[in-house]
Write a protein that holds these residues in place. Sequence first.
Motif, PDB file in Angstrom:
ATOM      1  N   ILE A  91       0.841  -1.204   0.000  1.00 27.32           N
ATOM      2  CA  ILE A  91       0.000   0.000   0.000  1.00 27.32           C
ATOM      3  C   ILE A  91       0.876   1.253   0.000  1.00 27.32           C
ATOM      4  N   PHE A  92       1.905   1.249   0.837  1.00 31.06           N
ATOM      5  CA  PHE A  92       2.826   2.389   0.893  1.00 31.06           C
ATOM      6  C   PHE A  92       3.491   2.620  -0.466  1.00 31.06           C
ATOM      7  N   TYR A  93       4.026   1.543  -1.045  1.00 31.48           N
ATOM      8  CA  TYR A  93       4.710   1.684  -2.326  1.00 31.48           C
ATOM      9  C   TYR A  93       3.752   2.121  -3.432  1.00 31.48           C
ATOM     10  N   SER A  94       2.529   1.644  -3.397  1.00 28.62           N
ATOM     11  CA  SER A  94       1.549   2.046  -4.398  1.00 28.62           C
ATOM     12  C   SER A  94       1.273   3.544  -4.326  1.00 28.62           C
ATOM     13  N   ALA A  95       1.078   4.060  -3.102  1.00 33.87           N
ATOM     14  CA  ALA A  95       0.811   5.494  -2.936  1.00 33.87           C
ATOM     15  C   ALA A  95       2.017   6.319  -3.392  1.00 33.87           C
ATOM     16  N   SER A  96       3.215   5.894  -3.013  1.00 35.93           N
ATOM     17  CA  SER A  96       4.426   6.627  -3.390  1.00 35.93           C
ATOM     18  C   SER A  96       4.648   6.579  -4.900  1.00 35.93           C
TER      19      SER A  96
ATOM     20  N   MET B 291      12.434  -0.587  -5.418  1.00 38.83           N
ATOM     21  CA  MET B 291      12.484  -0.868  -3.982  1.00 38.83           C
ATOM     22  C   MET B 291      11.360  -1.818  -3.579  1.00 38.83           C
ATOM     23  N   ARG B 292      10.221  -1.692  -4.211  1.00 36.93           N
ATOM     24  CA  ARG B 292       9.122  -2.629  -3.937  1.00 36.93           C
ATOM     25  C   ARG B 292       9.521  -4.043  -4.343  1.00 36.93           C
TER      26      ARG B 292
ATOM     27  N   VAL C  49      11.764   8.722 -10.291  1.00 39.94           N
ATOM     28  CA  VAL C  49      11.480   8.381  -8.896  1.00 39.94           C
ATOM     29  C   VAL C  49      10.437   7.274  -8.810  1.00 39.94           C
ATOM     30  N   ALA C  50       9.448   7.285  -9.688  1.00 43.09           N
ATOM     31  CA  ALA C  50       8.491   6.174  -9.720  1.00 43.09           C
ATOM     32  C   ALA C  50       9.222   4.869 -10.034  1.00 43.09           C
ATOM     33  N   ALA C  51      10.214   4.924 -10.923  1.00 49.15           N
ATOM     34  CA  ALA C  51      11.020   3.739 -11.221  1.00 49.15           C
ATOM     35  C   ALA C  51      11.777   3.289  -9.980  1.00 49.15           C
TER      36      ALA C  51
END
Length: 392
Positions: A238-243, A360-361, A353-355
């Motif tokens: 969830i955190f990675y999706s929002a970021s 990291m995910r 940054v999305a990459a």
Amino acid sequence: MGGRARFVLSFIVFPALLSFAWYSIFWFARHNGLRELVKALVKERSLPESSGILRTRYTGVQSIDRTLAVLTVFFWPTTDGSAPSLSLHTFVFAGAFGSAWALILLESWRQGNARTLPAIASIFGLVAQLFTFAISASLYCGLHLWFSPVSVQPKPERIVAPETVVRVLPFIFVVGYIIPCVGVILPTPGVISVDAKQVLIALWQPFPGYVSLLAFVAHLLLPHRYSSSISKRIALRIFYSASFWLAAITHAVGWGVALTSVLLPALFNEKIVHALHPREVFGVTWPSSDFRVTSLAEGVHVFLQWDFLIGCHAVLLWAAVQNALAQRRITGRVNWFGLATTVVGCETLFGPVAAAVHLMRLRDELLLQPVVRKEIRSRLNKRSSEVVARRR
């Protein structure tokens, strides 16, 4: 990827990025006239493109008030809409910066980073606000790669963070970052006064401290309970999706508007269509050129273009290395072709940054996968035993 590679990255590559950031941002700002222009506006207590008077008193501490006055003058053209190319670039930058800082804040809560330099995220955040994102990101990524136990020897237990904190981080960034960002772009004098807007810009500056403090308060006050590895993985997803989407959406909108100004220029006012060209918005001016600023907005745009480019790619390089270290740890080898394809494809479509967030995910998923599988097998075996016991 062994100790020699980490040494080269930590003490050669990232310091080189830091040095180039200083040269292309601060050295260039001094030689193209931006620094003198900001100093003159502060001395005259003037705001660019505004009849308002620059506020020079906030705390009563002269050094702090002077710094806030300089930052207010610098950021004013990014918030007033007077320069379309700068405004569009700032929109993209804001999304990328917020997502990058979310990654760094999460790293500060990793169990493996406890009581190490990477755990002091707020310090690096304030460095970013005072000395640029590019310098702070290059410094943080180099130090993290060498000093963080998560980088030295990535293990599932080392990347674990308090589930409560992970779950509230997206909300913390809404309150501590996104809402303040919206506040500083409110138009004057129609919605807020010129003085109130200056106060909002000054209050926005230490936002890394706000989000770090909110995360700490959440950790103290919200209830803690034992949670499974599956639950922790869901919280991280969830955190990675929002970021990811914060950076991806701003990147897509920014580039979408810029490309549309080329493909369908009739959709835009003739006065701004040229300013929205991708070259005007995202292009860079080389520090070795004889470029001289003609307005504060122009100088700030050149400054932020390099800040964005270097800072975002420092974070992307760091995330790619973290991913490679995890691959080496779990599988014994690194799929360099797959990693390169992911970096290029993801950056092109969603931004650097999305990459980085995506990499990291994948890193976390790779490290947690054996633990999650073990937990699932344990649950299935327990249920099977219960079913057999009931039948007896």
